[in-house]
Design a protein around this motif. Structure first.
Motif, PDB file in Angstrom:
ATOM      1  N   SER A  24      53.612  71.448  76.254  1.00  0.00           N
ATOM      2  CA  SER A  24      52.629  70.411  75.920  1.00  0.00           C
ATOM      3  C   SER A  24      52.231  70.495  74.458  1.00  0.00           C
ATOM      4  CB  SER A  24      51.390  70.557  76.808  1.00  0.00           C
ATOM      5  OG  SER A  24      51.709  70.384  78.165  1.00  0.00           O
ATOM      6  N   ALA A  25      52.049  71.722  73.971  1.00  0.00           N
ATOM      7  CA  ALA A  25      51.660  71.906  72.573  1.00  0.00           C
ATOM      8  C   ALA A  25      52.744  71.394  71.630  1.00  0.00           C
ATOM      9  CB  ALA A  25      51.367  73.379  72.302  1.00  0.00           C
ATOM     10  N   ILE A  26      54.017  71.631  71.969  1.00  0.00           N
ATOM     11  CA  ILE A  26      55.120  71.165  71.128  1.00  0.00           C
ATOM     12  C   ILE A  26      55.132  69.638  71.050  1.00  0.00           C
ATOM     13  CG2 ILE A  26      57.639  70.998  70.975  1.00  0.00           C
ATOM     14  CD1 ILE A  26      57.766  73.844  72.109  1.00  0.00           C
ATOM     15  N   VAL A  27      54.950  68.988  72.196  1.00  0.00           N
ATOM     16  CA  VAL A  27      54.928  67.522  72.223  1.00  0.00           C
ATOM     17  C   VAL A  27      53.765  66.988  71.394  1.00  0.00           C
ATOM     18  CG1 VAL A  27      54.625  65.496  73.684  1.00  0.00           C
ATOM     19  CG2 VAL A  27      56.091  67.370  74.444  1.00  0.00           C
ATOM     20  N   LEU A  28      52.583  67.567  71.595  1.00  0.00           N
ATOM     21  CA  LEU A  28      51.407  67.120  70.851  1.00  0.00           C
ATOM     22  C   LEU A  28      51.563  67.348  69.350  1.00  0.00           C
ATOM     23  CD1 LEU A  28      48.527  68.350  73.183  1.00  0.00           C
ATOM     24  CD2 LEU A  28      49.186  65.981  72.730  1.00  0.00           C
ATOM     25  N   LEU A  29      52.103  68.514  68.979  1.00  0.00           N
ATOM     26  CA  LEU A  29      52.309  68.805  67.566  1.00  0.00           C
ATOM     27  C   LEU A  29      53.336  67.857  66.947  1.00  0.00           C
ATOM     28  CD1 LEU A  29      52.309  72.716  67.544  1.00  0.00           C
ATOM     29  CD2 LEU A  29      50.619  71.202  66.496  1.00  0.00           C
ATOM     30  N   GLY A  30      54.361  67.508  67.723  1.00  0.00           N
ATOM     31  CA  GLY A  30      55.362  66.568  67.226  1.00  0.00           C
ATOM     32  C   GLY A  30      54.766  65.195  66.959  1.00  0.00           C
ATOM     33  N   LEU A  31      54.013  64.694  67.937  1.00  0.00           N
ATOM     34  CA  LEU A  31      53.379  63.381  67.773  1.00  0.00           C
ATOM     35  C   LEU A  31      52.336  63.409  66.655  1.00  0.00           C
ATOM     36  CD1 LEU A  31      52.861  62.359  71.521  1.00  0.00           C
ATOM     37  CD2 LEU A  31      54.517  61.401  69.910  1.00  0.00           C
ATOM     38  N   GLY A  32      51.516  64.467  66.677  1.00  0.00           N
ATOM     39  CA  GLY A  32      50.481  64.581  65.658  1.00  0.00           C
ATOM     40  C   GLY A  32      51.070  64.748  64.268  1.00  0.00           C
ATOM     41  N   GLY A  33      52.118  65.586  64.146  1.00  0.00           N
ATOM     42  CA  GLY A  33      52.748  65.806  62.850  1.00  0.00           C
ATOM     43  C   GLY A  33      53.363  64.535  62.286  1.00  0.00           C
ATOM     44  N   THR A 140      45.371  67.614  55.322  1.00  0.00           N
ATOM     45  CA  THR A 140      45.328  67.348  56.761  1.00  0.00           C
ATOM     46  C   THR A 140      46.171  68.356  57.525  1.00  0.00           C
ATOM     47  OG1 THR A 140      45.104  64.991  56.224  1.00  0.00           O
ATOM     48  CG2 THR A 140      45.553  65.558  58.518  1.00  0.00           C
ATOM     49  N   PHE A 141      47.372  68.656  57.004  1.00  0.00           N
ATOM     50  CA  PHE A 141      48.202  69.661  57.660  1.00  0.00           C
ATOM     51  C   PHE A 141      47.520  71.032  57.612  1.00  0.00           C
ATOM     52  CE2 PHE A 141      52.165  67.022  57.471  1.00  0.00           C
ATOM     53  CZ  PHE A 141      52.460  67.136  58.826  1.00  0.00           C
ATOM     54  N   TRP A 142      46.822  71.315  56.513  1.00  0.00           N
ATOM     55  CA  TRP A 142      46.069  72.573  56.450  1.00  0.00           C
ATOM     56  C   TRP A 142      45.052  72.650  57.585  1.00  0.00           C
ATOM     57  CZ3 TRP A 142      40.727  72.080  55.289  1.00  0.00           C
ATOM     58  CH2 TRP A 142      40.030  73.298  55.333  1.00  0.00           C
ATOM     59  N   LEU A 143      44.290  71.578  57.775  1.00  0.00           N
ATOM     60  CA  LEU A 143      43.273  71.566  58.828  1.00  0.00           C
ATOM     61  C   LEU A 143      43.895  71.764  60.200  1.00  0.00           C
ATOM     62  CD1 LEU A 143      40.392  71.089  59.849  1.00  0.00           C
ATOM     63  CD2 LEU A 143      40.880  68.636  59.838  1.00  0.00           C
ATOM     64  N   ILE A 144      44.976  71.027  60.469  1.00  0.00           N
ATOM     65  CA  ILE A 144      45.642  71.138  61.772  1.00  0.00           C
ATOM     66  C   ILE A 144      46.176  72.552  61.971  1.00  0.00           C
ATOM     67  CG2 ILE A 144      47.481  70.253  63.227  1.00  0.00           C
ATOM     68  CD1 ILE A 144      45.259  68.225  62.613  1.00  0.00           C
ATOM     69  N   CYS A 145      46.794  73.110  60.942  1.00  0.00           N
ATOM     70  CA  CYS A 145      47.357  74.459  61.050  1.00  0.00           C
ATOM     71  C   CYS A 145      46.266  75.505  61.269  1.00  0.00           C
ATOM     72  CB  CYS A 145      48.160  74.799  59.798  1.00  0.00           C
ATOM     73  SG  CYS A 145      49.726  73.914  59.658  1.00  0.00           S
TER      74      CYS A 145
END
Length: 265
Positions: A24-33, A140-145
């Protein structure tokens, strides 16, 4: 049947949700990224849909009998967050007030609690979109990471080391070891972005603060679930529960970063 084949041991049970959680995390990270990369409408849609889903989940948590009205309020929340991201900042509070009024209207009890939680969700969601448009992809990527590293490190460090509970009355699974592990991981992320992406050097300790905001968001949702006697906000995301269960930390971090940005620039 032998003891070896009867049931998984305690250690296996401890990690039993890892597969579904990871997928689930991979899918969410893919869509979010992807949405972060494209920005604009793409990212606004991604965040707005998430906020709308959280509104639906919250209203169902407060009153399980709500059905179409909860869906309608979620749709209004998603629409207002999306629209407000393209309007002048000064009118944003007025636009975001619509789903708050709608939600309070359809609820018959605990309206003050709902308004507090829902206001934070709207504020955090809008803050994420605003950060992407105002500061660009790297920030934004910093915040997500930072949020992801806080969550992942907290999960694995807490599972491995265990120890004293952080706040057992609110979130019985969280430990001090996992909490501190999340802070450390966030600081490392900040250091890497400062070194590799050219962001400010003080990002190390700012990342630790953002990690705390992320954990505060998670704790706030945990407190609400315990108050309402709900295990998960929903079952929309395998291994994570609901959208609120997955994005509570992101909303907390988004709200803090927005406040820091408009206060100090």
């Amino acid at each position: 049947m032998s003891a070896h084949g009867s049931s998984p041991g305690p250690k296996a049970g401890r990690w039993s949700d890892l597969g579904a959680r990871t997928l689930s995390a991979i899918v969410l990270l893919g869509l979010g990224g992807a949405s972060i990369h494209f920005g604009g409408v793409a990212f606004a849609v991604f965040v707005s849909v998430a906020v709308g889903a959280v509104f639906w989940e919250m209203l169902r948590m407060y009153d399980a009998d709500l059905s179409l009205s909860a869906i309608g309020c979620g749709a209004v929340a998603a629409l207002t967050v999306f629209v407000s991201s393209f309007l002048p900042l000064v009118v944003t509070p007025l636009v975001l007030a619509f789903p708050l009024v709608f939600g309070a209207w359809i609820l018959e009890r605990q309206r003050r609690s709902f308004l507090t939680m829902a206001g934070w969700v709207l504020f955090g969601g809008f803050g994420l979109i605003w950060l992407r448009e105002a500061y660009g992809v790297s920030w934004t990527f910093w915040l997500i990471c930072v949020v992801v590293a806080t969550d992942v490190a907290g999960y694995f460090v807490g599972k491995h080391f265990g120890g004293r509970k952080f706040w057992p009355a609110v979130s019985p699974k969280k430990t001090w070891s996992g909490t501190a592990g999340g802070w450390a991981a966030a600081a490392v992320v900040g250091l890497l972005f400062a070194l590799l992406a050219g962001l400010p050097a003080n990002l190390t300790w700012i990342s630790a603060l953002v990690a705390m905001a992320s954990q505060a968001g998670d704790i706030a949702e945990s407190a609400l679930k315990r108050r309402l006697n709900v295990k998960n906000s929903s079952q929309l995301i395998p291994g994570h529960g609901g959208v609120f269960d997955r994005f509570d930390g992101m909303l907390g971090a988004g709200a803090l970063c927005f406040l820091i940005a408009i206060t100090w620039g």
